[in-house]
Design a protein around this motif. Structure first.
Motif, PDB file in Angstrom:
ATOM      1  N   GLU A  26      38.498  -5.031  63.941  1.00  0.00           N
ATOM      2  CA  GLU A  26      39.329  -5.348  65.095  1.00  0.00           C
ATOM      3  C   GLU A  26      40.658  -4.643  64.881  1.00  0.00           C
TER       4      GLU A  26
ATOM      5  N   PRO B  67      43.076  -5.043  72.062  1.00  0.00           N
ATOM      6  CA  PRO B  67      42.129  -4.960  70.950  1.00  0.00           C
ATOM      7  C   PRO B  67      40.993  -3.964  71.170  1.00  0.00           C
TER       8      PRO B  67
ATOM      9  N   TRP C 154      44.338  -3.411  66.944  1.00  0.00           N
ATOM     10  CA  TRP C 154      45.191  -3.626  68.107  1.00  0.00           C
ATOM     11  C   TRP C 154      46.043  -2.408  68.397  1.00  0.00           C
TER      12      TRP C 154
END
Length: 120
Positions: free
Chosen positions: A40, A27, A42
């Motif tokens: 956020e 992340p 990934w």
């Protein structure tokens, strides 16, 4: 894997990123001035993989994109009150938008997300 928080760096927005062998892997989180999570994203082996989410200042989810091996496979967005405003199923390769300093960002910045440095 190494998780590096930068919340105490006064000249930069609070952020954290996870690297493996110098490459984004896990992340990347950015926080607002109120210390609430704003984005956020990934990564796996330096490529977008998994959910990319952003939130409004009121805490509601604003947008969610899902990536698989660098390709966006879905995109949803909501208003500040939580009403859906778009739904797109991506059938082709798309370059993800980068936040200043993230992988894929072509803008100039004083700081970059690279082993120990962070940019917004």
């Amino acid at each position: 894997m190494v998780d590096r928080p930068w919340a105490d760096v006064p000249q930069l927005p609070p952020a954290s990123a996870t690297y493996r062998n110098g490459v984004l892997d896990g992340p990347v989180r950015h926080y607002g001035p109120d210390r609430r999570l704003r984005t956020e994203r990934w990564y796996r082996d330096g490529r977008p993989h998994g959910p990319w989410r952003s939130w409004y200042e009121n805490g509601r989810l604003a947008e969610e994109e899902i990536f698989v091996d660098g390709r966006r496979v879905s995109h949803l967005a909501w208003t500040t009150t939580g009403q859906p405003i778009s739904s797109v199923e991506a059938k082709h390769t798309r370059q993800p938008r980068a936040i200043d300093g993230e992988a894929g960002d072509t803008r100039t910045s004083d700081a970059r997300h690279r082993d120990g440095d962070v940019g917004h």
